[in-house]
Design a protein around this motif. Structure first.
Motif, PDB file in Angstrom:
ATOM      1  N   ALA A  54       1.213  -1.028  -0.266  1.00  0.00           N
ATOM      2  CA  ALA A  54       0.058   0.141   0.210  1.00  0.00           C
ATOM      3  C   ALA A  54       1.162   0.836   0.306  1.00  0.00           C
ATOM      4  N   VAL A  55       0.576   2.301  -0.669  1.00  0.00           N
ATOM      5  CA  VAL A  55       1.029   3.618  -0.650  1.00  0.00           C
ATOM      6  C   VAL A  55       0.008   4.941  -0.066  1.00  0.00           C
ATOM      7  N   ASN A  56       0.778   5.529   0.342  1.00  0.00           N
ATOM      8  CA  ASN A  56      -0.054   6.456   1.202  1.00  0.00           C
ATOM      9  C   ASN A  56       0.709   7.943   0.605  1.00  0.00           C
ATOM     10  N   PHE A  90      10.623   2.716 -13.983  1.00  0.00           N
ATOM     11  CA  PHE A  90      11.334   3.809 -14.800  1.00  0.00           C
ATOM     12  C   PHE A  90      10.300   5.076 -14.012  1.00  0.00           C
ATOM     13  N   HIS A  91      10.888   6.140 -14.508  1.00  0.00           N
ATOM     14  CA  HIS A  91      10.207   7.847 -13.793  1.00  0.00           C
ATOM     15  C   HIS A  91      10.300   8.433 -15.699  1.00  0.00           C
ATOM     16  N   THR A  92       8.980   8.832 -16.038  1.00  0.00           N
ATOM     17  CA  THR A  92       8.370   9.316 -17.302  1.00  0.00           C
ATOM     18  C   THR A  92       9.737  10.154 -17.522  1.00  0.00           C
ATOM     19  N   VAL A  99      14.524   9.771  -3.419  1.00  0.00           N
ATOM     20  CA  VAL A  99      14.768   9.866  -2.008  1.00  0.00           C
ATOM     21  C   VAL A  99      14.102   8.511  -1.404  1.00  0.00           C
ATOM     22  N   TYR A 100      14.318   7.751  -0.566  1.00  0.00           N
ATOM     23  CA  TYR A 100      14.144   6.742   0.563  1.00  0.00           C
ATOM     24  C   TYR A 100      14.490   6.780   1.385  1.00  0.00           C
ATOM     25  N   TYR A 101      13.999   7.022   2.517  1.00  0.00           N
ATOM     26  CA  TYR A 101      13.837   7.175   4.367  1.00  0.00           C
ATOM     27  C   TYR A 101      12.777   5.711   4.562  1.00  0.00           C
ATOM     28  N   THR A 153      10.102  11.223  -1.195  1.00  0.00           N
ATOM     29  CA  THR A 153      10.511  11.193  -2.386  1.00  0.00           C
ATOM     30  C   THR A 153      10.901  12.124  -3.668  1.00  0.00           C
ATOM     31  N   TYR A 154      10.329  12.650  -4.540  1.00  0.00           N
ATOM     32  CA  TYR A 154      10.467  12.786  -5.408  1.00  0.00           C
ATOM     33  C   TYR A 154       9.654  13.819  -6.245  1.00  0.00           C
ATOM     34  N   PRO A 155      10.646  14.108  -7.904  1.00  0.00           N
ATOM     35  CA  PRO A 155      10.070  15.390  -8.595  1.00  0.00           C
ATOM     36  C   PRO A 155       8.590  15.440  -8.822  1.00  0.00           C
TER      37      PRO A 155
HETATM   38  C1  6PG Z   1       6.950   6.453  -6.811  1.00  0.00           C
HETATM   39  C2  6PG Z   1       7.964   5.840  -5.716  1.00  0.00           C
HETATM   40  C3  6PG Z   1       7.107   5.557  -4.756  1.00  0.00           C
HETATM   41  C4  6PG Z   1       6.746   3.639  -5.547  1.00  0.00           C
HETATM   42  C5  6PG Z   1       6.392   3.448  -4.762  1.00  0.00           C
HETATM   43  C6  6PG Z   1       4.790   2.106  -5.608  1.00  0.00           C
HETATM   44  O1  6PG Z   1       7.910   7.449  -8.279  1.00  0.00           O
HETATM   45  O2  6PG Z   1       5.787   6.649  -6.801  1.00  0.00           O
HETATM   46  O3  6PG Z   1       8.848   5.135  -5.983  1.00  0.00           O
HETATM   47  O4  6PG Z   1       6.225   6.257  -4.311  1.00  0.00           O
HETATM   48  O5  6PG Z   1       5.044   4.146  -6.737  1.00  0.00           O
HETATM   49  O6  6PG Z   1       6.914   2.553  -4.352  1.00  0.00           O
HETATM   50  O7  6PG Z   1       6.071   1.538  -6.100  1.00  0.00           O
HETATM   51  P1  6PG Z   1       5.361   0.717  -7.595  1.00  0.00           P
HETATM   52  O8  6PG Z   1       4.846   2.475  -8.138  1.00  0.00           O
HETATM   53  O9  6PG Z   1       6.207   0.579  -8.541  1.00  0.00           O
HETATM   54  O10 6PG Z   1       4.009   0.307  -6.943  1.00  0.00           O
END
Ligand code: 6PG
Ligand code: NI
Length: 191
Positions: A54-56, A90-92, A99-101, A153-155
Motif C-alpha cells: 500500500a502507498v499513502n 522508471f520515471h517517465t 530519495v527513500y528513507y 520523495t521525488y519531483p
Molecule cells: C514513486 C515511488 C514510490 C512507488 C511505490 C510503489 O515514484 O511513486 O517510487 O512511491 O510508487 O513504492 O511502487 P510502484 O509505483 O512501482 O507500484
C-alpha cells in the motif's frame, strides 16, 4: 492546493501519515508476469488476490519544482522463492531522482538503468537511499514478519513508466534460498 508551508507526521507504529491525499493498494493480480515461479503465482492467486503493498501519497502539482512525498508499506510474503515486491518503474521523465528513507523492516531496492546496469541496495530502519536520475526502482520486503516501510520523495513532474518493467522485468531477483537471501540474475530478463 496550499502554497504555504505545512507539516505532517508519520506515527510509529502504523506509519500512516497524518495527511494523505491518495491511498494506493496493489494486489498479486497487479504483478502478473513479474514473479519467476509462474506456477506458484497461479496457485497463490487462485487461493486469494493477496495484498502486496500500500502507498499513502501526499500529492503536489505535477511541476518540476515540486516534490511529491509518501509512505510505502510492502507486506511480508513470498511467491515461490521470491519475496513480495512492488511493481517497479522508471520515471517517465527519466532525469528525475528519488530519495527513500527506511522507517521499518528489512529489504532491498532493486534498480537498473535503461542500458541494463543493475544495482541492489539493502534497506533497514534509519537507512537513506538515493536513487539517481535514470534508475528504475523496485522495493522488496525480505522480513518474514515485518512490513518494509519507506518514506519517499521525488519531483512532481516525474511520472511513472510501468510498461518497460512489465515487459522486461528487472535483471536482478531477490530470492529466499537454502543458503539464505540471494541476489541472482533473472533468467527471463528482456525475453
Ligand atoms: C514513486 C515511488 C514510490 C512507488 C511505490 C510503489 O515514484 O511513486 O517510487 O512511491 O510508487 O513504492 O511502487 P510502484 O509505483 O512501482 O507500484
Ligand atoms: Ni519512483
Amino acid at each position: 492546493m496550499s502554497d504555504t508551508p505545512f507539516t505532517f507526521s508519520i506515527p510509529n507504529p502504523g506509519f500512516i501519515p497524518s495527511r494523505v491525499d491518495n491511498h494506493i493498494t496493489r494486489r498479486l493480480s497487479a504483478l502478473r508476469g513479474q514473479f519467476l515461479d509462474q506456477d506458484a503465482y497461479a496457485r497463490l492467486l487462485d487461493r486469494e488476490d493477496t495484498l502486496l503493498y500500500a502507498v499513502n501519497e501526499i500529492k503536489r502539482p505535477a511541476a518540476a519544482g515540486e516534490l511529491l512525498m509518501g509512505v510505502s508499506i510492502v507486506h511480508p510474503g513470498k511467491v515461490g522463492k521470491e519475496f513480495f515486491m512492488t511493481k517497479g518503474h522508471f520515471h517517465t521523465v527519466l532525469d528525475t531522482a528519488e530519495v527513500y528513507y527506511c522507517l521499518r523492516g528489512e529489504g532491498f531496492m532493486v534498480m537498473e538503468t535503461p542500458e541494463g546496469h543493475p544495482a541492489v541496495e539493502r534497506l533497514s530502519p534509519g537507512r537513506v537511499l538515493y536513487v539517481p536520475p535514470r534508475w528504475a526502482h523496485r522495493s522488496v520486503c525480505t522480513s518474514r514478519q515485518e512490513d518494509l516501510v519507506t518514506f519517499f520523495t521525488y519531483p512532481g513532474n516525474a511520472g511513472h513508466d510501468y510498461g518497460t518493467i512489465e515487459q522486461q522485468g528487472f535483471c536482478k531477483l531477490v530470492l529466499d534460498t537454502e543458503k539464505g537471501i540471494a541476489i541472482v540474475d533473472n533468467p527471463r530478463w528482456r525475453k
